[in-house]
Design a protein around this motif. Structure first.
Motif, short mmCIF file in Angstrom:
data_model
loop_
_atom_site.label_atom_id
_atom_site.label_comp_id
_atom_site.label_asym_id
_atom_site.label_seq_id
_atom_site.Cartn_x
_atom_site.Cartn_y
_atom_site.Cartn_z
N UNK A 149 0.86 -1.19 0.00
CA UNK A 149 0.00 0.00 0.00
C UNK A 149 0.90 1.24 0.00
N UNK A 150 0.46 2.27 -0.71
CA UNK A 150 1.26 3.50 -0.78
C UNK A 150 0.34 4.68 -1.09
N UNK A 151 0.51 5.77 -0.35
CA UNK A 151 -0.25 7.00 -0.63
C UNK A 151 0.72 8.13 -0.96
N UNK A 152 0.41 8.87 -2.02
CA UNK A 152 1.24 9.99 -2.45
C UNK A 152 0.35 11.20 -2.66
N UNK A 153 0.69 12.30 -2.01
CA UNK A 153 -0.05 13.55 -2.19
C UNK A 153 0.64 14.41 -3.24
N UNK A 154 -0.12 15.32 -3.82
CA UNK A 154 0.45 16.23 -4.83
C UNK A 154 1.60 17.03 -4.21
N UNK A 155 2.73 17.07 -4.90
CA UNK A 155 3.90 17.79 -4.41
C UNK A 155 4.80 16.98 -3.50
N UNK A 156 4.39 15.76 -3.17
CA UNK A 156 5.21 14.88 -2.33
C UNK A 156 6.50 14.49 -3.05
#
Length: 257
Positions: free
Chosen positions: A23-30
């Motif tokens: 599982x992986x979450x990436x936010x804008x600008x990360x």
């Protein structure tokens, strides 16, 4: 809401499980840095995101649209690839094309862009990575660091929403690493979302917004760089970081000698 969210990504090669429910979450600008020993599944995860490898299970939500990684159609893959740039470990440049030609290729072939417009965009991308004076050079006339910067220019010319970097400095001589990392730091300052597989601890500390440690196909631990490097919770993470720091210290001593 995350810009990208991977859920339960699984991938095997033969009898070997390479990814076991990642599982992986990436936010804008990360700026997400993925660390881990060889064989931990880091590169395979990136390749599954760009469909260079087909995951056997898992979903990827990108801009609120969820895709089944195992069953995605060619049309869906093509649409997602327009949003994703990929910088390879081994450059993957066309030997018979100049730096400018390599950067233009994706624009004219994949995007069907007119050559004149593609050339303008390609020249701007090469300028952005500090190679405006190398447009007419072939890969064989460029250093490894310059070739990798052409690879980065090729990725940013496509104006992706996220760029995936697969160990972008591991094939380089130590003295050429800094020029590539400098370009990546500039992209980070410009707000480009990046997922970077690397062993460059200094870059991870200075630039990353999130650090992830993978081992044996799973995410062992994640957090801010400070949390992961200075206060790791898992013993396996502590072992890995000690080993990497020891190697870096040894390399620095050799460089000084």
């Amino acid at each position: 809401m995350s810009m990208i969210e991977l859920t339960n990504v699984c991938k095997s090669f033969g009898d070997g499980e390479i990814l076991r429910g990642v599982d992986l979450q990436v936010d804008k600008g990360d700026i997400v840095v993925i660390l881990g020993p060889s064989g931990s599944g880091k590169t395979t995860l990136l390749r599954c995101m760009d469909f260079l490898e087909r995951a056997e299970q898992g979903t990827m939500m990108f801009d609120d649209e969820t895709t089944d990684l195992a069953t995605a159609s060619k049309q869906t893959i093509a649409a997602l690839r327009k949003k994703i740039g990929f910088v390879f470990q081994s450059y993957n440049l066309f030997a018979n094309k100049t730096a400018l030609g390599n950067v233009m290729e994706g624009l004219t072939v994949a995007r069907k862009m007119h050559k004149k417009e593609a050339e303008q965009i390609a020249r701007a991308a090469l300028e952005r990575v500090g190679l405006s004076d190398r447009c007419d050079y072939y890969p064989s006339q460029l250093s490894g660091g310059q070739q990798q910067r052409v690879g980065i220019a090729r990725a940013i010319a496509m104006n992706p929403e996220v760029i995936l970097f697969d160990e972008p400095t591991s094939a380089l001589d130590p003295e050429l690493v800094s020029e590539v990392l400098a370009v990546m730091k500039n992209l980070a300052e410009d707000g480009v979302t990046m997922i970077v597989v690397t062993h460059e601890m200094g870059f991870a500390r200075q630039v990353a917004t999130k650090a992830i440690f993978m081992d044996q196909g799973v995410v062992v631990e994640q957090g801010t760089p400070t949390e992961l490097f200075d206060h790791p919770k898992e013993e396996r993470t502590r072992q890995f970081i000690r080993k990497i720091l020891k190697e870096e210290l040894s390399e620095n001593r050799q460089a000084e000698e």
